[in-house]
Enzyme design. Structure first.
Site, mmCIF file in Angstrom:
data_model
loop_
_atom_site.group_PDB
_atom_site.id
_atom_site.type_symbol
_atom_site.label_atom_id
_atom_site.label_comp_id
_atom_site.label_asym_id
_atom_site.label_seq_id
_atom_site.Cartn_x
_atom_site.Cartn_y
_atom_site.Cartn_z
ATOM 1 N N LEU A 169 0.882 -1.163 0.000
ATOM 2 C CA LEU A 169 0.000 0.000 0.000
ATOM 3 C C LEU A 169 0.917 1.209 0.000
ATOM 4 O O LEU A 169 1.887 1.255 0.761
ATOM 5 C CB LEU A 169 -0.904 0.010 1.233
ATOM 6 C CG LEU A 169 -2.081 -0.971 1.256
ATOM 7 C CD1 LEU A 169 -2.777 -0.926 2.606
ATOM 8 C CD2 LEU A 169 -3.080 -0.652 0.143
ATOM 9 N N ASP A 170 0.630 2.203 -0.833
ATOM 10 C CA ASP A 170 1.543 3.330 -0.924
ATOM 11 C C ASP A 170 1.462 4.225 0.310
ATOM 12 O O ASP A 170 0.634 4.021 1.202
ATOM 13 C CB ASP A 170 1.332 4.116 -2.218
ATOM 14 C CG ASP A 170 -0.038 4.790 -2.290
ATOM 15 O OD1 ASP A 170 -0.516 5.281 -1.260
ATOM 16 O OD2 ASP A 170 -0.624 4.828 -3.395
ATOM 17 N N LEU A 171 2.335 5.210 0.355
ATOM 18 C CA LEU A 171 2.486 6.078 1.524
ATOM 19 C C LEU A 171 1.168 6.650 2.007
ATOM 20 O O LEU A 171 0.879 6.657 3.213
ATOM 21 C CB LEU A 171 3.451 7.222 1.170
ATOM 22 C CG LEU A 171 3.641 8.310 2.224
ATOM 23 C CD1 LEU A 171 4.405 7.758 3.423
ATOM 24 C CD2 LEU A 171 4.387 9.505 1.629
ATOM 25 N N ASN A 172 0.326 7.116 1.089
ATOM 26 C CA ASN A 172 -0.902 7.811 1.475
ATOM 27 C C ASN A 172 -2.128 6.906 1.538
ATOM 28 O O ASN A 172 -3.236 7.397 1.755
ATOM 29 C CB ASN A 172 -1.159 8.963 0.493
ATOM 30 C CG ASN A 172 -0.061 10.008 0.546
ATOM 31 O OD1 ASN A 172 0.379 10.396 1.627
ATOM 32 N ND2 ASN A 172 0.413 10.442 -0.613
ATOM 33 N N SER A 173 -1.933 5.608 1.328
ATOM 34 C CA SER A 173 -3.047 4.662 1.407
ATOM 35 C C SER A 173 -3.058 3.976 2.756
ATOM 36 O O SER A 173 -2.041 3.887 3.446
ATOM 37 C CB SER A 173 -2.942 3.626 0.286
ATOM 38 O OG SER A 173 -3.024 4.252 -0.980
#
Length: 258
Positions: free
Chosen positions: A115-119
């Site tokens: 999951l990316d940084l902002n997810s």
């Protein structure tokens, strides 16, 4: 002098070194093979350069001169990843990572996908790289479901068209099921489902529809649900559930995919 540990003649004993490292939770098999090629892995004091080398009971394996513990039974955890954390063991920008946030005493684990940084939302973690690889295979056909908050005017007809696949900025994306759940002014909540995805796919596809994603929460990965886990909470999946959901898992160890 550095020595090359050649594969033993009897290749039916033990596990190949890359698979052994994957099952130990050091890295995926592919990354373990890369580590071997870089000369970072040794067996009983000798540098390994051949991925077909086998590890037997009692052998001492080291990565970057650190001894690696023998594989434990296969374990899996559900983790509610908060936003603001990167899903990597080492971040070149020195940002906080998922693995820095985990409780002390947890064995070394790797993530099933990212999951990316902002997810935020459900992230599966395991001590077995072979299991991680199995759970990531597109052939599983597992649906990954998300709750997505967007800013902009939602065109439900355009949302429905994503089910046939789409193309934005020259990149082709597979089928995505997207439905409008609620809206208030220029803000809306969507449910978005896909079976496999490219990096930041949901954000890029929504951008192609002139929608800005302000929040993205993964609520399920195949049969595994985020459920009532609170942000940062970790819960182990029972061995019984793992065996029921992962074909070919026997005796607490993953079997090599066909």
């Amino acid at each position: 002098m550095t020595q090359d540990h050649s594969p033993p003649a009897a290749s039916g004993r033990g596990d190949r070194i890359a698979k052994w490292l994957a099952r130990s939770g050091v890295a995926s098999r592919r990354d373990a093979e890369r580590m071997i090629a870089e000369g970072r892995v040794s067996l009983n004091g000798a540098i390994i350069t051949h991925p077909a080398t086998f590890v037997e009971t009692g052998d001492i394996v080291q990565v970057d001169r650190n001894v690696v513990s023998a594989p434990d039974r296969t374990r899996l955890w559900r983790y509610h990843k908060p936003d603001g954390l990167v899903t990597t063991h080492r971040d070149p920008e020195d940002r906080p990572t998922v693995f820095d946030s985990l409780p002390a005493g947890l064995p070394r684990v790797i993530s099933v996908g990212r999951l990316d940084l902002n997810s935020e939302g459900l992230l599966l973690l395991t001590n077995d790289g072979e299991l991680a690889r199995r759970l990531e295979l597109p052939s599983n056909g597992w649906i990954r479901r998300y709750r997505v908050r967007v800013f902009g005017v939602v065109d439900e007809r355009m949302l429905a068209s994503l089910a046939k696949g789409s193309e934005f900025e020259g990149v082709r994306y597979g089928p995505i099921e997207a439905h409008l759940d609620s809206s208030k002014g220029d803000n809306a909540w969507l449910t978005v489902s896909l079976r496999e995805g490219k990096n930041r796919e949901i954000r890029k596809v929504m951008h192609g529809l002139n929608l800005h994603v302000s929040r993205l929460i993964r609520t399920s990965y195949g049969p595994f649900q985020l459920g009532t886990l609170t942000r940062g909470e970790l819960e182990e999946v029972t061995g019984k559930v793992i065996r029921e959901q992962v074909p070919g898992l026997a005796g607490g160890k993953t079997q090599r995919p066909a």
